[in-house]
Write a protein that holds these residues in place. Sequence first.
Motif, short mmCIF file in Angstrom:
data_model
loop_
_atom_site.label_atom_id
_atom_site.label_comp_id
_atom_site.label_asym_id
_atom_site.label_seq_id
_atom_site.Cartn_x
_atom_site.Cartn_y
_atom_site.Cartn_z
N MET A 64 1.22 -0.46 -0.04
CA MET A 64 0.01 0.25 0.17
C MET A 64 0.89 1.21 0.16
N ILE A 65 0.51 2.38 -0.60
CA ILE A 65 1.26 3.28 -0.17
C ILE A 65 0.17 4.70 0.51
N ILE A 66 0.67 5.60 1.15
CA ILE A 66 -0.45 6.21 2.26
C ILE A 66 0.67 7.47 1.96
N LYS A 67 -0.26 8.39 1.31
CA LYS A 67 0.37 9.93 1.29
C LYS A 67 -0.56 10.73 1.35
N GLN A 68 -0.02 11.41 2.48
CA GLN A 68 -0.36 12.81 3.43
C GLN A 68 -1.08 14.12 2.34
N GLU A 69 -1.95 14.37 2.45
CA GLU A 69 -2.39 15.05 1.42
C GLU A 69 -2.29 16.80 2.15
N PRO A 70 -1.84 17.51 1.07
CA PRO A 70 -1.51 18.71 1.93
C PRO A 70 -2.87 20.20 1.77
N GLU A 71 -2.33 20.61 3.33
CA GLU A 71 -3.62 21.29 4.16
C GLU A 71 -3.16 23.14 3.98
N LEU A 72 -3.91 23.97 3.22
CA LEU A 72 -3.41 25.10 2.56
C LEU A 72 -3.36 26.28 4.05
N MET A 73 -3.82 25.43 4.74
CA MET A 73 -3.59 25.98 6.24
C MET A 73 -2.39 26.02 6.69
N GLU A 74 -2.24 25.35 6.67
CA GLU A 74 -0.20 25.03 6.25
C GLU A 74 0.19 25.72 6.22
N ILE A 75 0.10 25.80 4.65
CA ILE A 75 1.84 26.02 4.16
C ILE A 75 1.53 27.89 3.62
N PHE A 76 0.59 28.40 4.35
CA PHE A 76 0.65 29.41 3.55
C PHE A 76 0.32 30.39 5.50
N CYS A 77 -0.40 29.67 6.66
CA CYS A 77 -0.10 30.82 7.54
C CYS A 77 0.86 29.31 8.91
N HIS A 78 0.91 28.34 8.21
CA HIS A 78 1.94 27.63 9.75
C HIS A 78 1.48 26.96 10.49
N CYS A 79 0.27 26.93 10.49
CA CYS A 79 -1.40 26.50 11.21
C CYS A 79 -1.97 25.05 11.37
N GLU A 80 -1.05 24.23 11.70
CA GLU A 80 -2.11 23.08 12.12
C GLU A 80 -3.33 22.82 11.70
N GLY A 81 -3.19 21.91 10.94
CA GLY A 81 -4.70 21.51 10.21
C GLY A 81 -4.90 20.17 10.42
N ASN A 99 -5.86 16.43 9.60
CA ASN A 99 -4.16 15.31 8.49
C ASN A 99 -5.52 14.57 8.03
N ARG A 100 -4.63 14.78 6.30
CA ARG A 100 -5.58 13.48 6.00
C ARG A 100 -4.64 12.93 5.11
N TYR A 101 -5.53 11.55 4.45
CA TYR A 101 -3.97 10.53 4.14
C TYR A 101 -4.75 10.14 3.18
N SER A 102 -4.66 9.54 1.97
CA SER A 102 -5.22 8.76 0.80
C SER A 102 -4.53 7.20 0.74
N ILE A 103 -4.93 6.51 0.15
CA ILE A 103 -4.68 5.23 1.14
C ILE A 103 -4.73 4.41 -0.41
N ARG A 104 -3.76 4.41 -1.63
CA ARG A 104 -3.28 3.41 -2.76
C ARG A 104 -2.79 2.14 -2.90
N ASP A 105 -2.86 1.86 -3.69
CA ASP A 105 -2.74 -0.36 -4.36
C ASP A 105 -1.26 0.27 -4.62
N GLU A 106 -1.01 -0.91 -5.47
CA GLU A 106 0.88 -0.45 -5.53
C GLU A 106 0.96 0.44 -6.72
N HIS A 107 -0.33 0.24 -7.51
CA HIS A 107 -0.03 1.22 -8.91
C HIS A 107 -0.89 2.37 -8.88
#
Length: 207
Positions: free
Chosen positions: A1-18, A20-28
């Motif tokens: 499995m591949i687990i990818k954390q999704e970017p949070e706009l609030m963290e990128i622009f405001c440096h404020c912890e939002g 967390n969300r993760y996308s869980i994917r198969d080997e493809h």
Amino acid sequence: MIIKQEPELMEIFCHCEGKNRYSIRDEHGREFMRATENTCCCYMRCCCCTNRRPFNFTVDDFDEHEIYLDRKVSCNSCFFPRCMNKVVVTAKNGETLGFEKQRWSMCKTYFNIKGGNSEKVLRISGPCCTTSCCCGNIKFTIKDMDGHQVGSISKEWGGIIQESFTDIDNFCITFPVDLDVKIKAVLVAATILIDYMFFENTKEPKP
């Protein structure tokens, strides 16, 4: 499995912890599940507990099948062995699917993966250092109860910009093909806990 954390706009622009969300994917690379944090207290995420905060995740497969990951507030310090990390994985009907429990250790990090009846199924051992060297991956080894390696959880190097300016992380999990699906769910919980313990809030915001 591949687990990818999704970017949070609030963290990128405001440096404020939002949340967390993760996308869980198969080997493809095909997404088949998504994990969403339900923590609602911004103060707890940003000021009080940060990566030690209690969390509750909903993991759904887009077909009304859900599992839940729950962690109480914990301490990562080896000086408090009674306050080790533990995640409980439950199904929508309330059935306990399994547990992940941190084992006390002075140096390396160890976890036990347990089934719904608290029987030990797998062990996870981490490296002494979880800082990426020479732009490499960081691997946590999965072993059976006889000590044989059967898989791994690998934190993938995301590139110099992602690693330096964000806490977005990607993981790859390998495990036996015939592993019980309930234990696979516990390995997802283990990956998210590892992200929180070692890679969440580890980057200083850049002005």
